[in-house]
Design an enzyme around this catalytic site. Structure first.
Site, PDB file in Angstrom:
ATOM      1  N   SER A 247       0.803  -1.202   0.000  1.00 35.57           N
ATOM      2  CA  SER A 247       0.000   0.000   0.000  1.00 35.57           C
ATOM      3  C   SER A 247       0.847   1.268   0.000  1.00 35.57           C
ATOM      4  O   SER A 247       1.467   1.591  -0.998  1.00 35.57           O
ATOM      5  CB  SER A 247      -0.957  -0.032   1.185  1.00 35.57           C
ATOM      6  OG  SER A 247      -1.954   0.932   1.035  1.00 35.57           O
ATOM      7  N   ASP A 461      -9.173  -4.553  -5.563  1.00 33.75           N
ATOM      8  CA  ASP A 461      -8.827  -3.358  -4.791  1.00 33.75           C
ATOM      9  C   ASP A 461      -9.186  -2.112  -5.583  1.00 33.75           C
ATOM     10  O   ASP A 461      -9.080  -2.085  -6.811  1.00 33.75           O
ATOM     11  CB  ASP A 461      -7.328  -3.372  -4.486  1.00 33.75           C
ATOM     12  CG  ASP A 461      -6.889  -2.165  -3.671  1.00 33.75           C
ATOM     13  OD1 ASP A 461      -7.690  -1.686  -2.838  1.00 33.75           O
ATOM     14  OD2 ASP A 461      -5.754  -1.708  -3.861  1.00 33.75           O
ATOM     15  N   CYS A 464      -5.688   1.399  -4.360  1.00 33.25           N
ATOM     16  CA  CYS A 464      -4.427   1.328  -5.117  1.00 33.25           C
ATOM     17  C   CYS A 464      -4.635   0.256  -6.174  1.00 33.25           C
ATOM     18  O   CYS A 464      -4.063  -0.827  -6.111  1.00 33.25           O
ATOM     19  CB  CYS A 464      -3.241   0.983  -4.213  1.00 33.25           C
ATOM     20  SG  CYS A 464      -3.026   2.052  -2.778  1.00 33.25           S
ATOM     21  N   HIS A 523      -7.305  -5.530  -1.513  1.00 35.46           N
ATOM     22  CA  HIS A 523      -6.094  -4.764  -1.218  1.00 35.46           C
ATOM     23  C   HIS A 523      -5.018  -5.604  -0.546  1.00 35.46           C
ATOM     24  O   HIS A 523      -3.838  -5.446  -0.823  1.00 35.46           O
ATOM     25  CB  HIS A 523      -6.480  -3.584  -0.324  1.00 35.46           C
ATOM     26  CG  HIS A 523      -5.403  -2.579  -0.116  1.00 35.46           C
ATOM     27  ND1 HIS A 523      -4.956  -1.744  -1.103  1.00 35.46           N
ATOM     28  CD2 HIS A 523      -4.680  -2.271   0.989  1.00 35.46           C
ATOM     29  CE1 HIS A 523      -4.008  -0.951  -0.627  1.00 35.46           C
ATOM     30  NE2 HIS A 523      -3.816  -1.244   0.630  1.00 35.46           N
TER      31      HIS A 523
END
Length: 676
Positions: A247, A461, A464, A523
Site C-alpha cells: 500500500s 482493490d 491502489c 487490497h
C-alpha cells in the site's frame, strides 16, 4: 494498509482516531502494559555506539510450522533525532535453512506490520480456541516457507514502536484519546472506553516523511544485522535481502531501497564515519502500492466504470466530471507538479524545511485525495469492490491477542499495541509526503542496478487498483530505458500457475521487472489468496519465472501471451460483517454501535454479538487446532511449486468457484478505516 482518503479530511481524521488501537484487555484497572520489559538482552552495536538492541526469544506466542524455527522480538534504539526512537521488530527464521532475508512493511502511513504478520504473510495466525481464548497456529502459506522474515513496526509510534511510554485513555466511540488516564465516563460501558500505555501521541516525535523514515530504518537494520550477523545474506549471492511493502509501501519501498543503495556506496568509498554493514538488496516487491498520484489517480474513474467485474459504480457523466478534476487548473496534477518543483528548487538540501513548500504539498495531497470522493458515495469498501461498508476483513483477532498481558510480557513490550497511529499520519500529512516525490525514477534506477522489481496487485482493490499499478509498471520500463522500454510493454501476459489445478492471475515479465494481476483479491492480497501470493513472492526472490517458477535467464526472458490482462470475472456476494469493538466506527453497523453503548449483547474474542448463541464458535466443535478463518491443513508446510503444464479446466482460473475459501468469510475494513 493503504493511504486512507475521505471526502472530508476532518471527517477522515475523526474516523481514523476511532480506529486507533493501542488498548489492553479490560477491566480498566488492568489495561496498562507491563511497566518494564522482562528478560531482554541489551547490547550496544559495535557498528555505531549510538545504536542499542534489546531483544528476547518470545516463547509460546507464535506457533510456527516447526519448533526449531528461531524467533526474536525486540527494539532497536536508533540515533539522529531529538526524541527517542525505539523500533520494534519480530524476526522468524525460515522453515528450511536459507540465506534469504525478507523485510515486510505495512503502509498507512502509520500502520503496523503486525497486521501483515498475523493476517497476511507471517508464520502464524491467531485463532479462536474457545470463548475469550485466543491462540496461534502455523500459517500454511506463510512466507517463512521460503525466507527468513523480519517484520518492522515503523515509523516511531506505530505498533509496538515508541518514543516515550505514556499512560492514557481512549474512547472507542468518539475517537478521543488523551495522554493521561481517565476514569470511566458515566455514559460509556467498559468495552468502549479503555486505558493503555502507548507512545507519546506527539506528531513531532516521529518521522514526517518517507525519506526521514528510511534513514531510521537503515540505522535499525545496521543494529539488527550486527546483532544477528548469521541472518545477513552475503554480498554477491543469488539470495539476499528482499524488501516487500504494501500500500503506502509503494512509497516506502523505493525510497528505503534508494537510501540503502546510497549508504552502500558510502560504505564502499569509506565516506561513512562509523563502520557499517552493506545491505545486499536483491529484490523489491510492492503489493497493491500507491506509488505516484500523477500516474495512478486517473485510473480511479476507470476502475469505477470499466473494471473486469462488470460493476459500473459511476455514470459515464459522473465519471467524466470526476476525472476532469484531476486535470483542471488547480487540480491534483498541477498542484503535485508545483509541489515537486518547489521542493526540488527551493529547499533541495532539506526537503521538509520550507513551511511554504510543506503547505503547498499538503494542499496537493488533500486535492488528490478528494478524487476518491465519488467512489465513497457508493458505500463500497475502497479495499474491495465486492464488499459494502461497514466491512471487517481480515479478522481482528490479532489486535485482541497482541493487547493481552501474557503476549506483551512474552515479547518484552512496555507499551500496548497501536494498530494505526494518528500521530504518524498527521506528521506525514504536514509535509504532503503523499505527492512530494516522483517515485518511478527511483524504481527505474534500482531496476537498472540489477534489483528485481515485482509489482503485485489484487484486482478487486480500488484504493491502489491494478489499472494504476499496471500504468506504474509501464512507466518504470519507460524510465529505465534500454531494452526495458521496448521489451517490457511488448511482453504478453502469461498465466500465474499456482499449482496443478489453479491459475491465480496473469503476469507480464521482462528481465527483472514483473507486474502481476491477482484474481479475486482485494487490497491485502496475501490474506485473500495466500497460496498465489506466496508463489509469486517466492518466484520473485529466487529470480525464476513468475508465471511457472521455472529457472530462467533474466537477461533476456519475457513472458508470452495476451497483450492485455482483460479477463472478466464474477464478484462473490458481500459477506456478513463482524463488529470488532476496537474498530467500532469502521466495522460495526449503527444498530450494533448503539447496542454496545447501552451495554447490550456480548463481546467474545474482541467481536460483538447480540447474544452468546450468535458467536460462530457456539455451534462449532473446536478441533485440536481451534477454529480458523484460514485453513491450515496442508500435508506439507515446505516447498515451492514449479509448473510443468498449464491447467486446462476453465474452473482452474480464479473465478468465484475457484477462489480461496477466505474470500467468502468476513468483509473488508471500511473506506474510512486505516491499518497498514
Amino acid at each position: 494498509m493503504s493511504r486512507p482518503r475521505s471526502s472530508s479530511l476532518a471527517l477522515f481524521l475523526t474516523s481514523l482516531a476511532v480506529a486507533i488501537i493501542f488498548l489492553a484487555p479490560h477491566p480498566i484497572s488492568a489495561q496498562f502494559a507491563p511497566s518494564r520489559s522482562t528478560n531482554l538482552t541489551t547490547i550496544v552495536s559495535p557498528v555505531d555506539p549510538d545504536i542499542k538492541i534489546a531483544y528476547k526469544v518470545p516463547k509460546g506466542v507464535c506457533n510456527t510450522a516447526f519448533d526449531t524455527q528461531q524467533q526474536y522480538t525486540g527494539w532497536v534504539t536508533v540515533p539522529g533525532s531529538s526524541f527517542p526512537i525505539n523500533l520494534f521488530f519480530w524476526f522468524v527464521a525460515g522453515r528450511e535453512p536459507t540465506s534469504a532475508l525478507t523485510i515486510w512493511l505495512n503502509g498507512g502511513p502509520g500502520s503496523s506490520s503486525m497486521f501483515g504478520f498475523f493476517t497476511e504473510t507471517g508464520p502464524c495466525e491467531v485463532i479462536e480456541k474457545g470463548a475469550n481464548r485466543l491462540e496461534t497456529a502455523a500459517r500454511e502459506w506463510g512466507w517463512d516457507r521460503a525466507s527468513n522474515m523480519l517484520f518492522i513496526d515503523q515509523p516511531n509510534q506505530v505498533g509496538f514502536s515508541y518514543d516515550t511510554p505514556t499512560n492514557g485513555s481512549t474512547d472507542l466511540y468518539s475517537g478521543n484519546t488523551t495522554a493521561f488516564p481517565q476514569g470511566l465516563p458515566k455514559d460509556r460501558p467498559p468495552a468502549a472506553f479503555l486505558n493503555g500505555t502507548f507512545a507519546s501521541l506527539n506528531p513531532n516525535n516521529t518521522a514526517n516523511s518517507t525519506k526521514v523514515a528510511g534513514v531510521a530504518i537503515w540505522h535499525m537494520l545496521q543494529g539488527f544485522l550486527d546483532a544477528f550477523p548469521e541472518y545477513n545474506p552475503p554480498v554477491n549471492r543469488p539470495l539476499g535481502v528482499n524488501l516487500f511493502a504494501e500500500s503506502y509501501g509503494g512509497k516506502y519501498g523505493p525510497v528505503f531501497a534508494e537510501t540503502w543503495e546510497e549508504q552502500n556506496a558510502k560504505h564502499r568509498n569509506g565516506s561513512l564515519t562509523n563502520s557499517t554493514l552493506e545491505i545486499n538488496l536483491v529484490s523489491l516487491g510492492i503489493v497493491n502500492g500507491c506509488v505516484d498520484d500523477i500516474i495512478q489517480d486517473p485510473y480511479y474513474t476507470s476502475m469505477a466504470v470499466n473494471n473486469t467485474y462488470g460493476l459500473q459504480l459511476l455514470t459515464p457523466v459522473r465519471a467524466k466530471m470526476a476525472n476532469g478534476t484531476f486535470y483542471q487548473r488547480g487540480g491534483c496534477r498541477e498542484l503535485t507538479m508545483q509541489c515537486r518543483n518547489q521542493s526540488s528548487t527551493l529547499d533541495p538540501n532539506d526537503p521538509v524545511a520550507s513551511e511554504a513548500t510543506n503547505n503547498l504539498c499538503r494542499r496537493a495531497t488533500e486535492t488528490c485525495n478528494n478524487l476518491i470522493e465519488p467512489y465513497l458515495e457508493t458505500r463500497r469498501s475502497v479495499y474491495d469492490l465486492a464488499h459494502v461498508t461497514p466491512a471487517s476483513f481480515p479478522p481482528n483477532f490479532y489486535v485482541e491477542y497482541l493487547n493481552s498481558r501474557p503476549v506483551q510480557e512474552a515479547i518484552g513490550s512496555i507499551v500496548n499495541y497501536t494498530d494505526t497511529s494518528a500521530a504518524v499520519y498527521s506528521a506525514f500529512l504536514s509535509t504532503g509526503d503523499w505527492v512530494r516525490d516522483a517515485i518511478v525514477p527511483k524504481l527505474a534506477a534500482l531496476l537498472t542496478r540489477g534489483v528485481r522489481i515485482g509489482l503485485i496487485y489484487g484486482d478487486r482493490d480500488y484504493i491502489c487498483n491494478w489499472l494504476g499499478g499496471e500504468a506504474i509498471s509501464l512507466s518504470i520500463a519507460s524510465s529505465a530505458g534500454g531494452a526495458y522500454a521496448a521489451s517490457f510493454p511488448a511482453a504478453g501476459y502469461a498465466p500465474i500457475i499456482v499449482n496443478n489445478t489453479y491459475i491465480g492471475g496473469v503476469v507480464r515479465q521482462f528481465g527483472n521487472l514483473s507486474f502481476s494481476r491477482i484474481y479475486q483479491a482485494g487490497h491485502f492480497v496475501p490474506a485473500y489468496q495466500p497460496e498465489t501470493a506466496f508463489q509469486v513472492f517466492a518466484r520473485i526472490i529466487t529470480g525464476t519465472s513468475v508465471s511457472t517458477g521455472a529457472t530462467i535467464d533474466l537477461s533476456n526472458f519475457n513472458t508470452t501471451g495476451a497483450a492485455a490482462a482483460s479477463s472478466s470475472l464474477s464478484l462473490p456476494p458481500s459477506p456478513t460483517v463482524t463488529c470488532w469493538v476496537r474498530s467500532m466506527q469502521s466495522t460495526c453497523p449503527t444498530d450494533a454501535v448503539q447496542s454496545i453503548l447501552k451495554g447490550q449483547g456480548v463481546i467474545i474474542n474482541g467481536a460483538w454479538y447480540p447474544a452468546s448463541s450468535d458467536w460462530p464458535g457456539a455451534t462449532k466443535t473446536a478441533s485440536s487446532t481451534g477454529t480458523s478463518s484460514t485453513p491450515t491443513s496442508s500435508p506439507t508446510l515446505t516447498g515451492i511449486f514449479t509448473a510443468t503444464a498449464t491447467p486446462q479446466d476453465d474452473s482452474a482460473i480464479g473465478l468465484s468457484t475457484g477462489i480461496s475459501p477466505i474470500i467468502l468469510t468476513g468483509a473488508l475494513l471500511s473506506a474510512l478505516s486505516f491499518v497498514l
